[in-house]
Design a protein around this motif. Structure first.
Motif, mmCIF file in Angstrom:
data_model
loop_
_atom_site.group_PDB
_atom_site.id
_atom_site.type_symbol
_atom_site.label_atom_id
_atom_site.label_comp_id
_atom_site.label_asym_id
_atom_site.label_seq_id
_atom_site.Cartn_x
_atom_site.Cartn_y
_atom_site.Cartn_z
ATOM 1 N N LEU A 291 0.827 -1.211 0.000
ATOM 2 C CA LEU A 291 0.000 0.000 0.000
ATOM 3 C C LEU A 291 0.861 1.261 0.000
ATOM 4 N N ALA A 292 1.954 1.243 0.759
ATOM 5 C CA ALA A 292 2.816 2.421 0.842
ATOM 6 C C ALA A 292 3.453 2.739 -0.503
ATOM 7 N N THR A 293 4.028 1.728 -1.162
ATOM 8 C CA THR A 293 4.677 1.979 -2.445
ATOM 9 C C THR A 293 3.659 2.310 -3.530
ATOM 10 N N ALA A 294 2.454 1.733 -3.438
ATOM 11 C CA ALA A 294 1.397 2.098 -4.387
ATOM 12 C C ALA A 294 0.994 3.563 -4.201
ATOM 13 N N ALA A 295 0.997 4.035 -2.968
ATOM 14 C CA ALA A 295 0.685 5.437 -2.700
ATOM 15 C C ALA A 295 1.728 6.361 -3.318
ATOM 16 N N PHE A 296 3.001 5.925 -3.291
ATOM 17 C CA PHE A 296 4.047 6.723 -3.930
ATOM 18 C C PHE A 296 3.778 6.890 -5.424
ATOM 19 N N VAL A 297 3.198 5.865 -6.032
ATOM 20 C CA VAL A 297 2.880 5.915 -7.461
ATOM 21 C C VAL A 297 1.675 6.807 -7.718
ATOM 22 N N ALA A 298 0.682 6.698 -6.852
ATOM 23 C CA ALA A 298 -0.611 7.344 -7.100
ATOM 24 C C ALA A 298 -0.577 8.855 -6.929
ATOM 25 N N THR A 299 0.244 9.342 -6.000
ATOM 26 C CA THR A 299 0.204 10.773 -5.700
ATOM 27 C C THR A 299 1.521 11.248 -5.100
ATOM 28 N N THR A 300 1.760 12.558 -5.243
ATOM 29 C CA THR A 300 2.914 13.178 -4.579
ATOM 30 C C THR A 300 2.445 14.179 -3.519
ATOM 31 N N THR A 301 1.178 14.077 -3.126
ATOM 32 C CA THR A 301 0.672 14.923 -2.046
ATOM 33 C C THR A 301 1.519 14.708 -0.801
ATOM 34 N N HIS A 302 2.010 15.797 -0.227
ATOM 35 C CA HIS A 302 2.993 15.690 0.845
ATOM 36 C C HIS A 302 2.503 14.873 2.028
ATOM 37 N N ALA A 303 1.277 15.106 2.458
ATOM 38 C CA ALA A 303 0.751 14.375 3.614
ATOM 39 C C ALA A 303 0.696 12.876 3.330
ATOM 40 N N VAL A 304 0.308 12.517 2.097
ATOM 41 C CA VAL A 304 0.221 11.097 1.733
ATOM 42 C C VAL A 304 1.606 10.473 1.707
ATOM 43 N N VAL A 305 2.587 11.188 1.170
ATOM 44 C CA VAL A 305 3.955 10.663 1.122
ATOM 45 C C VAL A 305 4.487 10.421 2.526
#
Length: 404
Positions: A291-305
């Motif tokens: 999930l973490a690495t998929a989030a890196f792909v999906a968005t560069t929103t700072h809070a999400v990163v």
């Protein structure tokens, strides 16, 4: 008639001093491997080579470990564990001292390869050693305590070594590791109990790699080792370019500190629950990483990163303990000698995956784009999760506490 009763012993109490000594040995192996990443500019400038050439000191170390772990485990199968561990740490002392004193690039590479050989020997016995000195039923927790050295090296050792390298010089960083190693040698000598040698005799030949991989569950565990470590390395080795792409380049050190703290929390929690919830923890670790690495792909929103970096640390921090414990359980069902060979295979595949991850990640970064590393990491994480989910009978079998 007078009867004499032996003094009661606390067989249920973990041997904390010995386990912490082993954990510090793990810290040294991990720090020795990763420290060049923090002092790369100083090393390349001092020796007159490119940063890419200096970066090969990490690859050479991993190669030394991958090439020698299994042969050394086989060659030393009948050797007592404590003297063998002392020899491995002594070789670390020599290798890091040679690294600190290296006057040429060739000497540097040779000393790094020697350090990798020492790591191959040490990693083949450290987890098994922790298992053998632990009370029955607390083997997983003992391994978790020993494996705390890995996140400590990443979250504290590398930043400290980097600071020393920037302020005083990269050679002092490696010399400091040698000083710590000298202290650990004395600690192991006086605090770590001796354990029996593996049960390989003339009547029972040393188990081969193929024989070990045929043990139910071992092959599945090794597949997870390769996919999980490869996925982690592909993104970790090149996290700085990704964070710059996300507009967080100036916060890279803080984000990596948060990642390291999450690793520490993960290994603490894993140590408390692994002996009853190995399967559940393994599934959670692979899920968090994916999930973490998929989030890196999906968005560069700072809070999400930021959140993804913490989730990544929670998933990755548990991985060494979970995989080494799983391999130990699967091997020990047959014999301690099988368990030791399984650990040697794990170490070999682990370092091979690290070396390959650095190469693949670099190629993806240069030839595709900055998010390609995260995409591949997420795919490998999903593959790890699938194997863990399917391997429920021998490799990652459920316990009563795993059941809903």
């Amino acid at each position: 008639m007078t009867t004499t009763t032996a003094s009661p012993t606390r067989r249920d109490v973990l041997p904390w001093s010995a386990l912490l000594a082993l954990g510090t040995a793990v810290f040294i192996t991990s720090l020795t491997e990763t420290l060049p990443a923090g002092v790369l500019p100083q090393m390349s400038s001092s020796l007159g080579v490119s940063s890419g050439a200096a970066g090969q000191t990490v690859t050479v170390y991993a190669t030394g470990t991958a090439l020698t772990a299994i042969p050394l485990a086989a060659a030393t199968a009948g050797v007592r564990r404590k003297p063998l561990l002392l020899i491995a740490m002594a070789v670390f002392l020599v290798a890091n001292t040679l690294t600190a004193a290296a006057s040429t690039y060739a000497v540097l590479l040779a000393s790094r390869f020697l350090a990798g050989v020492a790591a191959g020997l040490a990693w083949a016995i450290l987890a098994g050693y922790a298992r053998r000195i632990a009370p029955a039923g607390q083997e997983g927790r003992a391994i978790a305590i020993a494996m705390t050295g890995i996140p400590l090296a990443l979250s504290l050792g590398v930043p400290a070594g980097t600071l020393i390298g920037q302020q005083i010089g990269w050679r002092v960083s490696f010399a400091a590791v040698s000083v710590i190693t000298l202290a650990v040698l004395a600690w192991i000598l006086f605090s770590v109990p001796a354990v029996s040698r593996p049960t390989a005799t003339a009547e029972k030949p040393k188990p081969t790699t193929l024989q070990t991989l045929r043990v139910p569950g071992v092959s599945a565990i090794m597949v997870v080792v390769v996919t999980f470590v490869l996925g982690h390395t592909v993104i970790y080795a090149y996290i700085a370019p990704y964070l710059s792409h996300a507009g967080l380049g100036s916060a890279a050190d803080t984000i990596l500190l948060a990642f390291g703290i999450a690793c520490l929390l993960s290994i603490w929690y894993t140590g408390r629950h692994i002996d009853g919830r190995l399967r559940g923890l393994a599934l959670a670790a692979a899920t968090l990483f994916t999930l973490a690495t998929a989030a890196f792909v999906a968005t560069t929103t700072h809070a999400v990163v930021w959140v993804a970096a913490v989730a990544w640390g929670l998933g990755w921090g548990a991985a060494p303990t979970l995989l080494q414990t799983a391999a130990g359980h699967a091997g020990t069902r047959r014999s301690p000698a099988i368990a030791d060979t399984a650990q040697a295979i794990l170490v070999t595949l682990w370092n091979a995956a690290m070396a390959l991850g650095g190469i693949i990640g670099g190629l993806l970064l240069q030839r595709v784009d900055v998010t390609a590393d995260a995409t591949v990491a997420a795919g490998l994480g999903a593959l790890s999760l699938a194997v863990i989910a399917l391997a429920r009978h021998h490799a990652f079998a459920p316990t009563d506490q795993d059941a809903p």
